[in-house]
Design a protein around this motif. Structure first.
Motif, PDB file in Angstrom:
ATOM      1  N   VAL A   1       1.536  -5.589  -1.941  1.00  0.00           N
ATOM      2  CA  VAL A   1       2.501  -6.635  -2.274  1.00  0.00           C
ATOM      3  C   VAL A   1       3.052  -7.234  -0.983  1.00  0.00           C
ATOM      4  CG1 VAL A   1       4.632  -7.191  -3.509  1.00  0.00           C
ATOM      5  CG2 VAL A   1       3.129  -5.370  -4.359  1.00  0.00           C
ATOM      6  N   GLY A   2       3.032  -8.550  -0.889  1.00  0.00           N
ATOM      7  CA  GLY A   2       3.562  -9.228   0.294  1.00  0.00           C
ATOM      8  C   GLY A   2       3.929 -10.656  -0.035  1.00  0.00           C
ATOM      9  N   TYR A   3       4.072 -11.466   1.003  1.00  0.00           N
ATOM     10  CA  TYR A   3       4.381 -12.889   0.811  1.00  0.00           C
ATOM     11  C   TYR A   3       3.936 -13.638   2.048  1.00  0.00           C
ATOM     12  CZ  TYR A   3       8.646 -11.743   3.498  1.00  0.00           C
ATOM     13  OH  TYR A   3       9.530 -11.299   4.456  1.00  0.00           O
ATOM     14  N   SER A   4       3.816 -14.944   1.941  1.00  0.00           N
ATOM     15  CA  SER A   4       3.114 -15.718   2.958  1.00  0.00           C
ATOM     16  C   SER A   4       3.818 -15.758   4.300  1.00  0.00           C
ATOM     17  CB  SER A   4       2.885 -17.153   2.455  1.00  0.00           C
ATOM     18  OG  SER A   4       4.111 -17.854   2.378  1.00  0.00           O
ATOM     19  N   ALA A   5       5.157 -15.715   4.318  1.00  0.00           N
ATOM     20  CA  ALA A   5       5.889 -15.823   5.578  1.00  0.00           C
ATOM     21  C   ALA A   5       6.132 -14.472   6.235  1.00  0.00           C
ATOM     22  CB  ALA A   5       7.233 -16.518   5.350  1.00  0.00           C
ATOM     23  N   CYS A   6       5.540 -13.412   5.716  1.00  0.00           N
ATOM     24  CA  CYS A   6       5.782 -12.053   6.191  1.00  0.00           C
ATOM     25  C   CYS A   6       4.883 -11.745   7.392  1.00  0.00           C
ATOM     26  CB  CYS A   6       5.516 -11.081   5.053  1.00  0.00           C
ATOM     27  SG  CYS A   6       5.371  -9.355   5.521  1.00  0.00           S
ATOM     28  N   HIS A   7       5.492 -11.511   8.549  1.00  0.00           N
ATOM     29  CA  HIS A   7       4.731 -11.270   9.779  1.00  0.00           C
ATOM     30  C   HIS A   7       3.843 -10.027   9.659  1.00  0.00           C
ATOM     31  CE1 HIS A   7       3.779 -10.750  14.022  1.00  0.00           C
ATOM     32  NE2 HIS A   7       4.305  -9.546  13.986  1.00  0.00           N
ATOM     33  N   TRP A   8       4.423  -8.892   9.230  1.00  0.00           N
ATOM     34  CA  TRP A   8       3.641  -7.660   9.199  1.00  0.00           C
ATOM     35  C   TRP A   8       2.606  -7.662   8.082  1.00  0.00           C
ATOM     36  CZ3 TRP A   8       3.223  -4.769  13.240  1.00  0.00           C
ATOM     37  CH2 TRP A   8       4.234  -4.811  14.190  1.00  0.00           C
ATOM     38  N   CYS A   9       2.807  -8.509   7.083  1.00  0.00           N
ATOM     39  CA  CYS A   9       1.751  -8.693   6.078  1.00  0.00           C
ATOM     40  C   CYS A   9       0.512  -9.288   6.728  1.00  0.00           C
ATOM     41  CB  CYS A   9       2.233  -9.604   4.954  1.00  0.00           C
ATOM     42  SG  CYS A   9       3.633  -8.981   4.006  1.00  0.00           S
ATOM     43  N   HIS A  10       0.733 -10.281   7.601  1.00  0.00           N
ATOM     44  CA  HIS A  10      -0.390 -10.900   8.302  1.00  0.00           C
ATOM     45  C   HIS A  10      -1.044  -9.912   9.268  1.00  0.00           C
ATOM     46  CE1 HIS A  10       0.459 -14.709   6.507  1.00  0.00           C
ATOM     47  NE2 HIS A  10       1.616 -14.866   7.123  1.00  0.00           N
ATOM     48  N   VAL A  11      -0.226  -9.100   9.929  1.00  0.00           N
ATOM     49  CA  VAL A  11      -0.773  -8.121  10.869  1.00  0.00           C
ATOM     50  C   VAL A  11      -1.681  -7.132  10.145  1.00  0.00           C
ATOM     51  CG1 VAL A  11      -0.181  -6.206  12.411  1.00  0.00           C
ATOM     52  CG2 VAL A  11       1.138  -8.332  12.509  1.00  0.00           C
ATOM     53  N   MET A  12      -1.192  -6.587   9.024  1.00  0.00           N
ATOM     54  CA  MET A  12      -2.000  -5.607   8.297  1.00  0.00           C
ATOM     55  C   MET A  12      -3.262  -6.241   7.728  1.00  0.00           C
ATOM     56  SD  MET A  12      -0.766  -2.770   5.535  1.00  0.00           S
ATOM     57  CE  MET A  12      -1.912  -1.524   4.936  1.00  0.00           C
ATOM     58  N   ALA A  13      -3.144  -7.502   7.303  1.00  0.00           N
ATOM     59  CA  ALA A  13      -4.329  -8.193   6.800  1.00  0.00           C
ATOM     60  C   ALA A  13      -5.374  -8.332   7.889  1.00  0.00           C
ATOM     61  CB  ALA A  13      -3.938  -9.559   6.264  1.00  0.00           C
ATOM     62  N   HIS A  14      -4.943  -8.747   9.080  1.00  0.00           N
ATOM     63  CA  HIS A  14      -5.891  -8.937  10.186  1.00  0.00           C
ATOM     64  C   HIS A  14      -6.496  -7.603  10.620  1.00  0.00           C
ATOM     65  CE1 HIS A  14      -7.712 -10.618  13.754  1.00  0.00           C
ATOM     66  NE2 HIS A  14      -7.069  -9.743  14.508  1.00  0.00           N
ATOM     67  N   GLU A  15      -5.662  -6.562  10.704  1.00  0.00           N
ATOM     68  CA  GLU A  15      -6.140  -5.273  11.209  1.00  0.00           C
ATOM     69  C   GLU A  15      -7.044  -4.561  10.205  1.00  0.00           C
ATOM     70  OE1 GLU A  15      -2.365  -3.917  14.041  1.00  0.00           O
ATOM     71  OE2 GLU A  15      -2.563  -3.137  12.000  1.00  0.00           O
ATOM     72  N   SER A  16      -6.684  -4.630   8.931  1.00  0.00           N
ATOM     73  CA  SER A  16      -7.346  -3.786   7.934  1.00  0.00           C
ATOM     74  C   SER A  16      -8.122  -4.550   6.883  1.00  0.00           C
ATOM     75  CB  SER A  16      -6.311  -2.878   7.242  1.00  0.00           C
ATOM     76  OG  SER A  16      -5.721  -1.987   8.172  1.00  0.00           O
ATOM     77  N   PHE A  17      -7.503  -5.555   6.275  1.00  0.00           N
ATOM     78  CA  PHE A  17      -8.142  -6.202   5.134  1.00  0.00           C
ATOM     79  C   PHE A  17      -9.284  -7.123   5.552  1.00  0.00           C
ATOM     80  CE2 PHE A  17      -3.604  -6.003   3.250  1.00  0.00           C
ATOM     81  CZ  PHE A  17      -3.746  -4.639   3.018  1.00  0.00           C
ATOM     82  N   GLU A  18      -9.305  -7.543   6.817  1.00  0.00           N
ATOM     83  CA  GLU A  18     -10.409  -8.360   7.300  1.00  0.00           C
ATOM     84  C   GLU A  18     -11.514  -7.517   7.929  1.00  0.00           C
ATOM     85  OE1 GLU A  18      -8.740 -11.258   9.942  1.00  0.00           O
ATOM     86  OE2 GLU A  18      -7.333 -12.028   8.431  1.00  0.00           O
TER      87      GLU A  18
END
Length: 672
Positions: A49-66
């Motif tokens: 669960v996250g949202y578009s303006a969330c910095h650490w959401c983007h970090v985890m996406a780049h590190e793990s989900f990609e």
């Protein structure tokens, strides 16, 4: 192979979900198909669960989900579901409560592991790619959860049953009849809230510091009731500290989500609609009641930001601007002295560096600074020229992404703020912007007589509206009725309030509200959280809608709304007594209730603008103000002109003053 063995986010109406459409993870949207797939595969659900303006959401996406290897591990062992917390606040609330219960804290990204029946058994937030600070790496966690599911299923079922039972027990409503809602309670709540104020730097508590938006409004109303200058000083200190700090965009207007430091210097750079709507309301209220030039300027610039940067083609407002630009925090907003010189030339560049607290040492990262305005410039014309040129240069830089999702509740907050600020500060174009947005929400977000949570590009999503959507939009429509005198806005507000009473009120506990409708998707618990957070709670928002509607509606509805408002505030009083800082919006509504609320009906024909403008400018926050010809709205019934002249009828509850026919007489009546 199932058709779900792929990423299915490409067709989502949430920009946040679409950001993950190209991940190698087989992300699903929450729904019966994904839950059934977990049951068929007999694997746990990995809920992110996250949202578009969330910095650490983007970090985890780049590190793990990609990452292909991590994605393969996720796909093999789990059904992976992505949720936008802003689109599905009900899901976010349920699983955030589980996360807090398990770990003692929450946040986003939120990472929860669920049984196929959606019961949580392990929850956390961000997980790094390597072990850090006592946290396992994300892949270590995935492997451990998968091994436990396969080899120790009994432990999983025991844990999920225990946490679900705890969540169910915690879902009871706040009891009523515990505390008397009166001026003494409000005074005590204000004293309790002010204990946490930062007398040196403004605001409340320590770093990180969040704008106390609703609490500022509540304190302003408390000052207007009590006349206690210490309360006003707390609001003014906070308002000025934020407006002069880096949390406020000195070039483009608008506030960032929070400051990472106690001095309001370095923001977390996302800009949220809900923050700016609430802050616009508070600054406009402060400006119109005290004449503060700073407060009025900030209100004007915040409106400029909303209309320029967040308004969508439909006339409503996007949810947020991202914290990052091209993956870098502050890239759009931070400056060095050399950049100021390049943009402005030597003399203006040096002058601007001193004015905006930009130095070679920097206040942010790598020698850059976030712009502040510690004092007003001695040369306002020069400042406007410098500000304009710097904004033009900044506009040529890469810009943060925008979440174009139109959320009903947050747009309702914007409608309220624009309508109130426009009426109170004499800016009819702001009222018109509010009306345009409200019209779009009613046209697009009401589907088959029921309200939806959000839309994107004019396409409404499937997610049902929750309680705060109904309450916030109703409050906005009531503000428009007052600002325009148009009866339709009152009628549409009453329809929304009636919908909320039918579907969200707890029939067993008058005054208690669920956050989801009685016919909404059944989750493991039916959420209801009366505490105010970054946005007002659904219950306190409904209390505001009911209180205002009771004053504005005709006799039949008025009595019903007044009773529901009283029952709701009876429960909110306990929150004010126990946790005033977490009940800022409750305080604002309670202040209005204890004073009546004050009702001002200006009976007028072609003349009377002076009376109406005075009422709008000088009535305390939470007052109900309406103007128009006699008998054109319920509040104007049996309130005629006086000897053919306009007249202002000022009432508190069921007690009314003699009609005021002059501005001075009206001021005296409002001051009592």
């Amino acid at each position: 192979m199932s058709a779900l063995a792929r990423n299915t986010l490409g067709g989502a109406t949430s920009p946040y979900l679409r950001q993950h459409a190209d991940n190698p993870v087989h992300w699903q949207q929450w729904g019966p198909e994904a839950l059934e797939w977990a049951r068929v595969r007999d694997v746990p659900i990995l809920l992110s669960v996250g949202y578009s303006a969330c910095h650490w959401c983007h970090v985890m996406a780049h590190e793990s989900f990609e990452d292909e290897a991590t994605a393969a591990l996720m796909n093999e062992n789990f059904v992976c579901i992505k949720v936008d917390r802003e689109e599905r606040p009900d899901l976010d609330a349920v699983y955030m409560n589980a996360t807090v219960a398990m770990t003692g804290q929450g946040g986003w990204p939120m990472t929860c592991f669920l049984t196929p029946s959606a019961e949580p058994f392990y929850c956390g937030t961000y997980y790094p790619t390597v072990p850090r600070g006592g946290m396992p790496s994300f892949t270590q966690l995935l492997e451990a959860i998968a091994d436990t599911w396969r080899g120790r299923r009994g432990e999983v079922e025991e844990a999920s049953a225990a946490i679900t039972a705890q969540l169910t027990a915690n879902a009871a409503g706040v009891p009523g009849g515990q505390v008397v809602l009166d001026a003494n309670l409000l005074d005590a709540a204000i004293v309790a809230a002010l204990r946490d104020q930062d007398l040196d730097r403004g605001g409340f508590g320590v770093a990180p510091k969040f704008p106390p938006s609703a609490l500022m409004e509540g304190l302003l109303r408390g000052y207007e009731r009590s006349g206690d200058t210490k309360v006003l000083a707390a609001v003014e200190r906070t308002a000025e500290a934020m407006a002069r700090g880096g949390i406020y965009d000195q070039l483009g207007g608008g506030f960032a989500r929070y400051s990472v430091d106690a001095d309001w210097v370095v923001p977390h750079f996302e800009k949220m609609l809900y923050d700016n709507a609430q802050l616009l309301r508070a600054y406009a209220h402060l400006g119109r009641r005290t004449g503060s030039a700073l407060a009025i300027r900030v209100a004007e610039e915040t409106v400029e930001f909303l209309l320029r940067d967040l308004r969508t083609e439909s006339g409503c407002f996007a949810s947020a601007l991202d914290a990052d630009t091209d993956g870098i925090e502050g890239l759009t907003y931070a400056w060095t002295p050399d950049e100021l010189l390049a943009a402005l030339g030597f003399e203006d560049g040096v002058w601007a560096a001193g004015l905006l607290a930009v130095s070679s040492a920097g206040t942010f990262e790598a020698g850059t600074s976030v712009l502040q305005l510690p004092a007003d410039p001695e040369d306002p014309a020069r400042w406007e020229s410098v500000r304009s040129r710097l904004f033009e240069v900044r506009s040529g830089r890469p810009q943060p992404g925008r979440d174009d999702k139109v959320v009903t509740a947050w747009n309702g907050l914007a409608v309220t703020a624009l309508a109130e600020a426009g009426a109170g500060l004499g800016r009819p174009e702001w009222v018109e912007a509010a009306a345009h947005c409200a019209r779009t929400l009613l046209d697009e977000h009401l589907v088959d007589g029921r309200l939806r949570r959000a839309s994107l590009g004019g396409v409404v999503g499937d997610a049902a509206a929750v309680l705060d959507d109904h309450g916030a939009l109703a409050v906005g429509l009531l503000a428009l009725h007052q600002a325009t005198g148009e009866l339709e806005w009152l009628t549409r507000a009453e329809q929304l309030i009636d919908l909320a009473i039918e579907h969200f009120a707890d029939p067993a506990e008058p005054g208690s509200w669920f956050d989801t409708a009685d016919d909404a998707e059944a989750l493991i618990t039916r959420p209801r959280d009366p505490f105010d957070g970054a946005t007002p709670s659904g219950a306190s928002t409904m209390a505001e809608a009911l209180l205002a509607a009771a004053a504005l509606a005709g006799p039949e509805r008025s009595a019903r709304y007044a009773a529901a408002a009283a029952d709701t505030l009876d429960r909110g009083a306990l929150l004010l007594a126990r946790a005033a800082r977490s009940a800022g919006h409750w305080l604002a509504v309670a202040e209005a209730s204890v004073r009546g609320p004050i009702q001002v009906a200006v009976s007028m024909t072609g003349d009377g603008a002076d009376l109406l403008d005075t009422a709008r400018r000088e009535a305390p926050g939470g007052a109900v103000v309406i103007g128009g010809a006699p008998d054109t709205s319920p509040l104007l019934v049996d309130r005629p002109l006086v000897d053919g002249d306009p007249a202002a009828y000022v009432c508190r509850g069921f007690v009314c003053d003699r009609p005021a026919t002059g501005v001075d007489e009206l001021r005296a009546a409002l001051a009592r």
